[in-house]
Every structure is written in C-alpha cells, then in structure tokens.
Design an enzyme around this catalytic site. Sequence first.
Site, PDB file in Angstrom:
ATOM      1  N   LYS A 118      47.890  48.322  26.090  1.00  0.00           N
ATOM      2  CA  LYS A 118      48.878  47.159  25.904  1.00  0.00           C
ATOM      3  C   LYS A 118      50.158  47.463  24.950  1.00  0.00           C
ATOM      4  O   LYS A 118      51.140  46.853  25.281  1.00  0.00           O
ATOM      5  CB  LYS A 118      48.120  46.087  25.389  1.00  0.00           C
ATOM      6  N   LYS A 202      43.592  48.353  38.491  1.00  0.00           N
ATOM      7  CA  LYS A 202      42.644  46.965  38.335  1.00  0.00           C
ATOM      8  C   LYS A 202      43.701  45.727  38.997  1.00  0.00           C
ATOM      9  O   LYS A 202      44.925  45.700  38.488  1.00  0.00           O
ATOM     10  CB  LYS A 202      42.354  46.655  36.765  1.00  0.00           C
ATOM     11  N   LYS A 205      46.808  40.049  36.538  1.00  0.00           N
ATOM     12  CA  LYS A 205      47.585  38.641  36.501  1.00  0.00           C
ATOM     13  C   LYS A 205      49.040  38.773  36.764  1.00  0.00           C
ATOM     14  O   LYS A 205      49.731  38.086  37.190  1.00  0.00           O
ATOM     15  CB  LYS A 205      47.083  37.860  35.275  1.00  0.00           C
TER      16      LYS A 205
END
Length: 340
Positions: A118, A202, A205
Amino acid sequence: MADVTHTPRVFSGIKPSGGLTLGNYLGAIKKFVQTQDSEMETIYCVVDLHAVTVWQDPADLTHATREVAAGYLASGLDPAKSILFNQSRVSGHAELGWLFNCVARVGWMNRMTQFKEKAGKNAEKQSLGLYAYPSLMAADILLYHATHVPVGEDQKQHVELTRDIASKFNHDFKAEGFFPLPEPVIEGPATRVMNLRDGTKKMSKSGESDMERINMTDDADKIAKKFRKARTDPDALPDNYEGLKDRPEARNLVDIYAALSDTTAEAVITEYAGAGWGQFKPALADLAVDKLAPISEEMARLMADPAEIDRTLAAGADRAREIAEPILSKTFDIMGFVRG
C-alpha cells in the site's frame, strides 16, 4: 491462567473504503452469514478506524460505513444471531490497540507485506496508523477473545501476527492462556476473487475500470453485462480443474460460479466440460443475477433509511461492549494499571 478456556467465538470485519464488491461478498460476507448458524458466537464489524489510516472524506466515510452495514444485512446477516456494529462505537478497540502497540515489535511490523504494497515508494509519507494498523487488527480480534477469524489469504499474515502478540503478552505478563491464539479460517472456492479483465489481479474497489469488478450495488443489468463481457481465452472448458492451472481468467469465472452455487469448482467443470464461453458466461450471468440482484435491491432499500442502519449498529455496539469491557479491564489489571 493456564487452564483458561475460551468460548468458541468468531470475529471479522470489513473496512468501509470505496464500495463493497463481489470479492467482499464471496470472500467474507457470505461465509459470515453461514457461520452465524453454527454453535460459535459471531461478531462482525465495520472497521471504520482502519479506514482512516488513509485520508477519508468525512461524508464519504459516513456513507461507506452505512453501505457496508447494509451489505451485511442485505446478505442475510441477522443482528439477532450475530453482533453487528461499527468499530469506533466501542472505544476498547483503540485502547487495546495502544496497549498492543507496546507489545508488538517493530521488526514484526516491518515484515507485514500489506504495508509495503500500500505504501509503495512513498512509505515515509504514509500515516503512522497505516504502518501500525496490524496491531489494531490484533486488538479487534483479542478484545473479544475471538478463537476463529474468517479471512482471505492476503490477511492470514495478520492473524499470525495476532497470535504472536497474544503469545508475547501472555508470556511477558505471566498470564498464560489469557488471550487465545486465534485460528484463521480460509475455506471454499473464490476465497480470493480476481479481476474480471485480468485474472492475475485481485478484484479491487479502486480498479481503473468499473467493468473489472462486480459492485454489490450493481443492478441486474450491470451484473449480467459485466459477466458477459468478462475477459476469457479462446479455449473451451477442460474436463478437469487442473486444466485451468495456466488460465487465470477462466479459473476465476469457474471459481465464482462454484461459490455462487455452493458447490465445488470440480463439480462445475464436470457439468460444463467442453463448453465454450458462449454457453458458460450467460449461465454464470444468470446465476449471478439470481443470487446478487436481490442483495443490491435490499441494500438500496436500507440506504434509503439510514436511521434503521444506525439503530442496528448502536444496538450491536451495546452487545459488543458487554463482552469487551471485562476483557479490557482484566488486561489493564494484568499490566498493573491503577484504575477504579
């Protein structure tokens, strides 16, 4: 305390950032609903404190928190069977999170792969919360002496960290057995739902294209369109699951079909062996619409009355505190804090 026994108890949560996707549903919420009918106590949370490890617009956070709760409820989570609340309503999460910050070691945090993913090249500019949030996650679990944690494969490392923190606390404070060593629960097909346009990534969102994912707020037409346009390859389905090994998009769609139909990927392959995508994708689209469209419709109904959602979360928080407060109080006692 070595003879302490713990009530079988499940804890898990979903972060309210962005929106809910099919990955959240198949990888988490669907299993939560199934588990609430087991003999274990079930506690499910909207982990809003985790959301603010990166900047959140306040209005967006409010909306996203309610939307996750609506997703739980619309999928069949029964607040009479399970405790459902948002994390920030129970202050014990933050309190135990701080205590665990003082138990966990920096070296442990440096091994957490999700922070590296991240933060990327801008690690020095990230919030301290993003770096330390696995410690708060451990507090989320251990505040309730949870024994089982349903997680995706990408979160297994955090449950292992939780076990390390529990073990170190129990050892350092001579409180063997006080905190349980929770077990990660990873089972079933589609535990990791992949991108509809790139089966090596993956489902997210935050993907660039809305066609990459199924949003839990998508209506029937959108759901059908996205599956019919999902990327595949030119080959027909094989006669065994091993034949999908190097076909990520094909494997992803088969796994999704299996998870939606409560069967195994091997059973899906048996049924559709030799079928082309012109047959399989419409069948998957019809199945997905049948299973998911009622959920999106109920989510829309719930979101039209946020006061109902808020009442449910408040009632769940009251029940959560009844479990958490004695455990937190005993933790302070064990550590030697003067209270009361």
